[in-house]
Design a protein around this motif. Structure first.
Motif, mmCIF file in Angstrom:
data_model
loop_
_atom_site.group_PDB
_atom_site.id
_atom_site.type_symbol
_atom_site.label_atom_id
_atom_site.label_comp_id
_atom_site.label_asym_id
_atom_site.label_seq_id
_atom_site.Cartn_x
_atom_site.Cartn_y
_atom_site.Cartn_z
ATOM 1 N N PHE A 1 -3.578 10.813 1.145
ATOM 2 C CA PHE A 1 -4.428 9.887 0.388
ATOM 3 C C PHE A 1 -3.787 8.507 0.414
ATOM 4 N N CYS A 2 -4.601 7.479 0.681
ATOM 5 C CA CYS A 2 -4.104 6.107 0.734
ATOM 6 C C CYS A 2 -4.533 5.378 -0.545
ATOM 7 N N THR A 3 -3.551 4.888 -1.284
ATOM 8 C CA THR A 3 -3.800 4.275 -2.591
ATOM 9 C C THR A 3 -3.513 2.774 -2.564
ATOM 10 N N ASP A 4 -4.148 2.058 -3.474
ATOM 11 C CA ASP A 4 -3.884 0.625 -3.631
ATOM 12 C C ASP A 4 -2.820 0.350 -4.684
ATOM 13 N N SER A 5 -2.463 1.359 -5.490
ATOM 14 C CA SER A 5 -1.516 1.123 -6.583
ATOM 15 C C SER A 5 -0.589 2.314 -6.763
ATOM 16 N N ILE A 6 0.710 2.074 -6.646
ATOM 17 C CA ILE A 6 1.684 3.126 -6.911
ATOM 18 C C ILE A 6 1.749 3.403 -8.413
ATOM 19 N N SER A 7 1.825 2.369 -9.209
ATOM 20 C CA SER A 7 1.999 2.540 -10.650
ATOM 21 C C SER A 7 0.815 3.243 -11.309
ATOM 22 N N LEU A 8 -0.397 2.949 -10.834
ATOM 23 C CA LEU A 8 -1.589 3.472 -11.487
ATOM 24 C C LEU A 8 -2.152 4.720 -10.820
ATOM 25 N N GLU A 9 -1.587 5.138 -9.693
ATOM 26 C CA GLU A 9 -2.063 6.367 -9.060
ATOM 27 C C GLU A 9 -1.841 7.573 -9.967
ATOM 28 N N TYR A 10 -0.784 7.508 -10.816
ATOM 29 C CA TYR A 10 -0.456 8.653 -11.664
ATOM 30 C C TYR A 10 -1.561 8.972 -12.669
ATOM 31 N N THR A 11 -2.340 7.950 -13.035
ATOM 32 C CA THR A 11 -3.460 8.165 -13.952
ATOM 33 C C THR A 11 -4.588 8.952 -13.292
ATOM 34 N N HIS A 12 -4.614 8.938 -11.953
ATOM 35 C CA HIS A 12 -5.734 9.529 -11.224
ATOM 36 C C HIS A 12 -5.314 10.685 -10.317
ATOM 37 N N LEU A 13 -4.166 11.290 -10.590
ATOM 38 C CA LEU A 13 -3.650 12.319 -9.689
ATOM 39 C C LEU A 13 -4.586 13.512 -9.540
ATOM 40 N N ASP A 14 -5.212 13.947 -10.617
ATOM 41 C CA ASP A 14 -6.116 15.097 -10.517
ATOM 42 C C ASP A 14 -7.291 14.788 -9.593
ATOM 43 N N GLU A 15 -7.851 13.600 -9.728
ATOM 44 C CA GLU A 15 -8.978 13.199 -8.876
ATOM 45 C C GLU A 15 -8.527 13.076 -7.427
ATOM 46 N N ILE A 16 -7.334 12.520 -7.229
ATOM 47 C CA ILE A 16 -6.805 12.363 -5.875
ATOM 48 C C ILE A 16 -6.542 13.725 -5.237
ATOM 49 N N ARG A 17 -5.952 14.633 -5.980
ATOM 50 C CA ARG A 17 -5.699 15.975 -5.449
ATOM 51 C C ARG A 17 -7.000 16.718 -5.154
ATOM 52 N N SER A 18 -8.045 16.414 -5.920
ATOM 53 C CA SER A 18 -9.330 17.085 -5.712
ATOM 54 C C SER A 18 -9.942 16.752 -4.352
ATOM 55 N N GLN A 19 -9.467 15.679 -3.718
ATOM 56 C CA GLN A 19 -9.929 15.312 -2.389
ATOM 57 C C GLN A 19 -9.242 16.135 -1.298
ATOM 58 N N GLY A 20 -8.294 16.987 -1.713
ATOM 59 C CA GLY A 20 -7.571 17.809 -0.742
ATOM 60 C C GLY A 20 -6.294 17.173 -0.243
ATOM 61 N N ALA A 21 -5.879 16.088 -0.879
ATOM 62 C CA ALA A 21 -4.689 15.365 -0.421
ATOM 63 C C ALA A 21 -3.409 16.120 -0.753
ATOM 64 N N GLU A 22 -2.479 16.105 0.200
ATOM 65 C CA GLU A 22 -1.161 16.732 0.030
ATOM 66 C C GLU A 22 -0.054 15.694 -0.125
ATOM 67 N N LEU A 23 -0.280 14.500 0.427
ATOM 68 C CA LEU A 23 0.663 13.393 0.333
ATOM 69 C C LEU A 23 -0.084 12.139 -0.099
ATOM 70 N N ILE A 24 0.667 11.179 -0.623
ATOM 71 C CA ILE A 24 0.055 9.909 -1.004
ATOM 72 C C ILE A 24 0.946 8.757 -0.553
ATOM 73 N N GLU A 25 0.308 7.739 0.008
ATOM 74 C CA GLU A 25 1.003 6.500 0.374
ATOM 75 C C GLU A 25 -0.054 5.403 0.438
ATOM 76 N N MET A 26 0.231 4.281 1.053
ATOM 77 C CA MET A 26 -0.641 3.134 0.887
ATOM 78 C C MET A 26 -1.329 2.623 2.148
ATOM 79 N N GLU A 27 -0.828 2.942 3.328
ATOM 80 C CA GLU A 27 -1.257 2.164 4.495
ATOM 81 C C GLU A 27 -1.796 2.931 5.691
ATOM 82 N N THR A 28 -1.585 4.233 5.787
ATOM 83 C CA THR A 28 -1.831 4.901 7.074
ATOM 84 C C THR A 28 -3.302 4.908 7.484
ATOM 85 N N GLY A 29 -4.234 4.973 6.522
ATOM 86 C CA GLY A 29 -5.641 4.939 6.898
ATOM 87 C C GLY A 29 -5.996 3.639 7.597
ATOM 88 N N THR A 30 -5.517 2.534 7.047
ATOM 89 C CA THR A 30 -5.757 1.225 7.664
ATOM 90 C C THR A 30 -5.032 1.121 8.993
#
Length: 271
Positions: free
Chosen positions: A177-206
């Motif tokens: 999962f590619c996120t725009d915010s490291i600090s605020l991703e923690y508020t949305h972890l359940d939603e992010i995991r629901s997408q099937g994501a196993e890892l999170i970082e910021m740039e690889t999709g782009t």
């Protein structure tokens, strides 16, 4: 280079002058590099420990720096950029006019499940885009698709995984999962995991969206730095876990960069 990329560069140059990759990173127009390395935050002068690598600083700015990294007669143009998809997009696209045989992203990722341990070496099987930056590559900014899935070239990815295995490394495919915010991703972890994501970082999709326009072999190499599922923090890891991460970042990934470049070079010579 695809026609779409040529048009993007044409529009950019209409309002800017000079050789931008030379001004920003110090890379030379006359040099054909074996690899272009895009590394958010990672300066080779800090992470590479092996003295068999020759690292030359070419340019240094507040948020970005350029380096020539040499090993075994090969040359890598190493672009250290700021974190975030927008920074990667701006500073990678200006390198499109350079001569390079492959493009490699080198960076860190956080674990979202217990599957991955600190220091694991991973590469995306799919990138789930939670950022907006790659929409600027489209004809219209309104062509926005939340959680758009960006797929690397699986044939090439599998060939690099096989190369890593021959070198004694376990390079694992993971959904990222590619996120725009490291600090605020923690508020949305359940939603992010629901997408099937196993890892999170910021740039690889782009990175993969843009690399597809380069038309050279491209892959992202990720070192797992933390894991929210197992309680290993990004800040405050134990020394033992920090060393596992640093070994992958400082030893394994630089080695793989040049092994990938050598493999691409060998393939070109056989054609």
């Amino acid at each position: 280079m695809k026609e779409k990329l040529s048009k993007l560069l044409e529009n950019m140059k209409r309002y800017n002058s000079g050789v931008m990759y030379n001004e920003c990173f110090g890379f030379e127009s006359e040099t054909e590099y074996d690899a272009l390395v895009i590394a958010p935050g990672w300066k080779p002068t800090r992470i590479i420990r092996d003295p068999s690598y020759k690292v030359t600083e070419l340019a240094k700015h507040s948020y970005i720096s350029g380096y020539l990294v040499e090993k075994d007669g090969m040359k890598a143009a190493w672009a250290q950029v700021a974190s975030g998809a927008c920074n990667l997009l701006d500073h990678t696209i200006i390198c499109a006019d350079m001569k390079f045989d492959c493009c490699i992203f080198a960076g860190a990722a956080g674990g979202l499940t217990a599957k991955h341990e600190i220091g694991d070496l991973c590469t995306p099987g799919v990138c789930i885009s939670g950022v907006y930056a790659d929409r600027y590559l489209e004809d219209k900014l309104t062509a926005f698709e939340p959680y758009r899935r960006i797929y690397p070239d699986m044939g090439y990815t599998d060939s690099v995984i096989a190369l890593a295995k021959r070198c004694g490394y376990d390079l694992m495919k993971a959904d990222v999962f590619c996120t725009d915010s490291i600090s605020l991703e923690y508020t949305h972890l359940d939603e992010i995991r629901s997408q099937g994501a196993e890892l999170i970082e910021m740039e690889t999709g782009t990175f993969y969206s843009l690399a597809a326009l380069f038309e050279v072999p491209s892959i992202a190499l990720l070192a797992v730095s933390d894991n929210s599922a197992t309680g290993v923090p990004l800040l405050g890891r134990s020394d033992e876990l920090a060393e596992k991460y640093n070994y992958t970042r400082s030893t394994v990934i630089p080695d793989m960069i040049f092994r990938i470049a050598a493999s691409v070079k060998e393939g070109k010579e056989q054609k």
